[in-house]
Design an enzyme around this catalytic site. Structure first.
Site: not given
Ligand code: GFB
Length: 313
Positions: A108-110, A137, A141, A180
């Site tokens: 993953s890119s994280c 996580y 990875k 996500h």
């Molecule tokens: O997709 P996301 O949960 O993953 O969130 P990450 C990306 C961004 O979207 C964050 C914002 O800045 C969130 O605060 N966001 C806005 C939201 N509204 C929402 C919403 O309703 N739901 C969600 N989920 N986010 C994950 C990692 O990070 O991505 C994992 O925790 C993994 O480890 C994955 O790498 C691909 O990109 O922040």
């Protein structure tokens, strides 16, 4: 990969695994080995060892993982590190013991440092501190990458690691707490349109930037790399383009046809400010993504908005 090869896709019911199965079947591979988690618990060392000894796969796509969005990563921190470490260790070690021809591990890119220079080059791995919300996580990875590297170095195994950017597409998860951002926003805007709600809540500030790749493009890239790439160094898979969360929200709002407001919830975390992949290595190897973001989101929305996925709690 010979068309008669036995190919084990670990995690075939997930978004990535199911896309890999569709791709392999479309290419004419018929000897796919698939197990649900009820049939084979990948965190169980003996069960995995017995499965590999019985089945003797030639190729392995390791797409099984505990995954989720920012909130679920931050909440179930123990589950994320434990389950991912166990799955990787069991599968990679059994692949070595049973002389699997080649294994592709999905990271993953994280895994990159929170404040690494952008775009993220493969060589930035382990050069700085990680984003705290998904550190467990990411650590798991990184361990997977290092397992592949170590088994290659000590035993000559042909194990490769690929790092996808944020993914979306068929078989995504729409649970609002655990998903996500992209599927969450599709569901939120759709529900708000149906309910005539005045505003949609967007977590965080809207300023973080993310890169999104359709999972069918990812499956194409993995299929390509399984046949063309055999090096110790990890390889990024992405589009090389990113978008702010606010602009993503506006794009989804437009696709769904919602006319209300956006409301940003500052009590929710932003996570990493930016994680744009440097995809020059992938491009130099001869692969580029095909599915444009707006087009991909439209296709996903058409597929899911009338299904029960948007009604699940
Ligand atoms: O997709 P996301 O949960 O993953 O969130 P990450 C990306 C961004 O979207 C964050 C914002 O800045 C969130 O605060 N966001 C806005 C939201 N509204 C929402 C919403 O309703 N739901 C969600 N989920 N986010 C994950 C990692 O990070 O991505 C994992 O925790 C993994 O480890 C994955 O790498 C691909 O990109 O922040």
């Amino acid at each position: 990969m010979n068309k008669n090869a036995k190919i084990y896709v670990a995690g075939h019911r997930g978004m990535v695994g199911s896309a890999l199965v569709r791709k392999l079947q479309a290419e004419g591979y018929q000897r796919l080995i698939l197990r649900t988690s009820a049939e084979l618990d990948l965190t169980n060392q003996q069960a995995v060892a017995d499965f590999f000894a019985d089945e003797q796969p030639d190729y392995v796509f390791l797409a099984a993982a505990k995954v989720g969005g920012i909130q679920t990563n931050n909440t179930y921190r123990a589950d994320f590190i434990y389950q991912n470490l166990m799955i990787e260790t069991n599968v990679i070690h059994s692949a070595y013991i049973n002389q699997v021809t080649k294994l592709l591990f999905l990271g993953s890119s994280c895994i990159y440092p929170k404040l690494a220079p952008q775009p993220l080059k493969e060589e930035y791995l382990l050069t700085g501190l990680l984003e705290p919300t998904n550190e467990p996580y990411a650590i798991a990875k990184i361990a997977g990458i290092k397992l592949c590297e170590a088994y290659r170095s000590q035993y000559g195994c042909h194990f490769i690691s690929v790092m996808p950017t944020n993914l979306y597409g068929t078989n995504d998860h729409y649970d609002l707490n655990n998903s996500h951002v992209l599927p969450a926003l599709l569901r939120k805007f759709h529900t708000a349109k149906i309910d005539n709600a005045p505003a949609v809540e967007i977590w965080g500030s809207g300023t973080p930037k993310r890169e999104f790749l359709h999972v069918d493009d990812l499956a194409e890239a993995c299929f390509y790399l399984m046949q063309t790439y055999d090096e110790a160094e990890l390889i990024n898979i992405g589009t090389g383009e990113d978008i702010s969360i606010k602009d993503l929200a506006l794009l989804i709002k437009d696709i769904v046809g919602y006319s209300g407001e956006l409301r940003f919830d500052a009590t929710k975390p932003d996570g990493t400010p930016r994680k744009l992949m440097d995809v020059s290595k992938l491009h130099a190897l001869g692969w580029q993504h095909k599915i444009d973001l707006a087009e991909g989101i439209r296709a996903v929305y058409d597929d899911v908005h009338q299904t029960s996925l948007f009604n699940a709690s």
